[in-house]
Design an enzyme around this catalytic site. Sequence first.
Site, short mmCIF file in Angstrom:
data_model
loop_
_atom_site.label_atom_id
_atom_site.label_comp_id
_atom_site.label_asym_id
_atom_site.label_seq_id
_atom_site.Cartn_x
_atom_site.Cartn_y
_atom_site.Cartn_z
N ARG A 14 -3.86 95.63 44.85
CA ARG A 14 -3.70 94.77 43.67
C ARG A 14 -4.81 95.23 42.71
O ARG A 14 -5.95 94.81 42.86
CB ARG A 14 -3.88 93.31 44.04
CG ARG A 14 -2.87 92.79 45.08
CD ARG A 14 -2.98 91.27 45.20
NE ARG A 14 -2.32 90.75 46.39
CZ ARG A 14 -1.02 90.47 46.45
NH1 ARG A 14 -0.25 90.68 45.42
NH2 ARG A 14 -0.50 89.97 47.57
N ASP B 37 6.29 90.75 41.25
CA ASP B 37 6.20 90.44 39.82
C ASP B 37 4.92 90.97 39.16
O ASP B 37 4.96 91.46 38.03
CB ASP B 37 6.40 88.95 39.55
CG ASP B 37 5.47 88.07 40.34
OD1 ASP B 37 4.73 88.59 41.21
OD2 ASP B 37 5.45 86.85 40.10
N ASP C 275 8.29 87.51 49.55
CA ASP C 275 8.51 86.17 48.98
C ASP C 275 9.93 85.92 48.46
O ASP C 275 10.32 84.78 48.28
CB ASP C 275 7.53 85.91 47.82
CG ASP C 275 6.11 85.70 48.32
OD1 ASP C 275 5.91 85.70 49.55
OD2 ASP C 275 5.22 85.53 47.47
#
Length: 328
Positions: free
Chosen positions: A76, A107, A132
């Site tokens: 990330r 996303d 998810d």
Amino acid sequence: MAQKIKNIAVLTSGGDAPGMNAAIRAVVRACSYYKVNCFGVYKGYEGLINNELEELNARSVRNIINKGGTFLKSARSKTFRTVEGRQKAHANLVKNNIDALVVIGGDGSFTGALKLSEEFNFPVVGVPGTIDNDINGTDYTIGYDTALNTVVDAIDKIRDTASSHNRLFLIEVMGRDAGDIALNSGIGAGAEEILIPEEDMGVERLIESLKKSKTTGKTSSIIVVAEGDTSGKNIFELGQYVENNLEGYEVRVSVLGHIQRGGTPSCFDRVLASKLGVGAVEALLDNKREVMIGIVHKKVTIVPLVDALKKRVHKHDKLIKVADITSV
Ligand code: F6P
């Protein structure tokens, strides 16, 4: 007329998901099939900023379809959220003669891809990879099915010990903003209650419902709680509240955590990843830009990235009813 694509780069970004390797393999092999060069970027956008690219061929991705995680690794990246970070990443794409980028992720990763496309007019295609299942415009994301099976297996085991001790278990599953894992694993594992972020059940109703279950002869209970649910401040406080307000049960809390992200991908996820990976390369060669490759009613579809990033309208109502009916 769009420039002919000769070199495609692929990266995995954000939280890893089982099936990402299968998706990379599909991208690499589709490139090989269509005679395009393919480059793997290590550690997501971070690797793009640090110029960690390597050319891959069909044999570079052998024996990975069955492996969890991502051999390209993921991150990330905070730096990619800055303009300077994206400038560096773009400069490395240009330096390596890359014509287009395939981003496998969720996303957050798609937000980064869209920025890269908008700021530098660079061709990007997204492939939804996250356990998810919370991306708009696709029925399934890569990794979700495997995670569901992992969760159901874990809850089955907890049920054994719960019923031996007449205990009530609160089990936290992943899903920051989405109740898909909680709702489907909860139904699949026969949970008494399922708490999801999209529906605020409220603690009072939860206690009433558990009291009612007890009067029907239940001696143990499983409550599946999505990570993003806000009924309690956190699952441990919620557990304490339930213990204080419900007689006759000992309460235990189990947080399943990152075991949900690992493991051998299911056949469903491998096939999904293969379809979407091939679809991503074909879309680029067909001059599609700023899109996500999704699956809707079993058909591979092309969705504008801006739409993929819109808030998903959840379709949980029927499932919530099924959960209510089957848990009486
Ligand atoms: O990738 C999605 C997800 O697994 C969420 O369900 C969870 O909230 C988050 O990632 C955890 O992220 P990290 O591994 O960075 O702690």
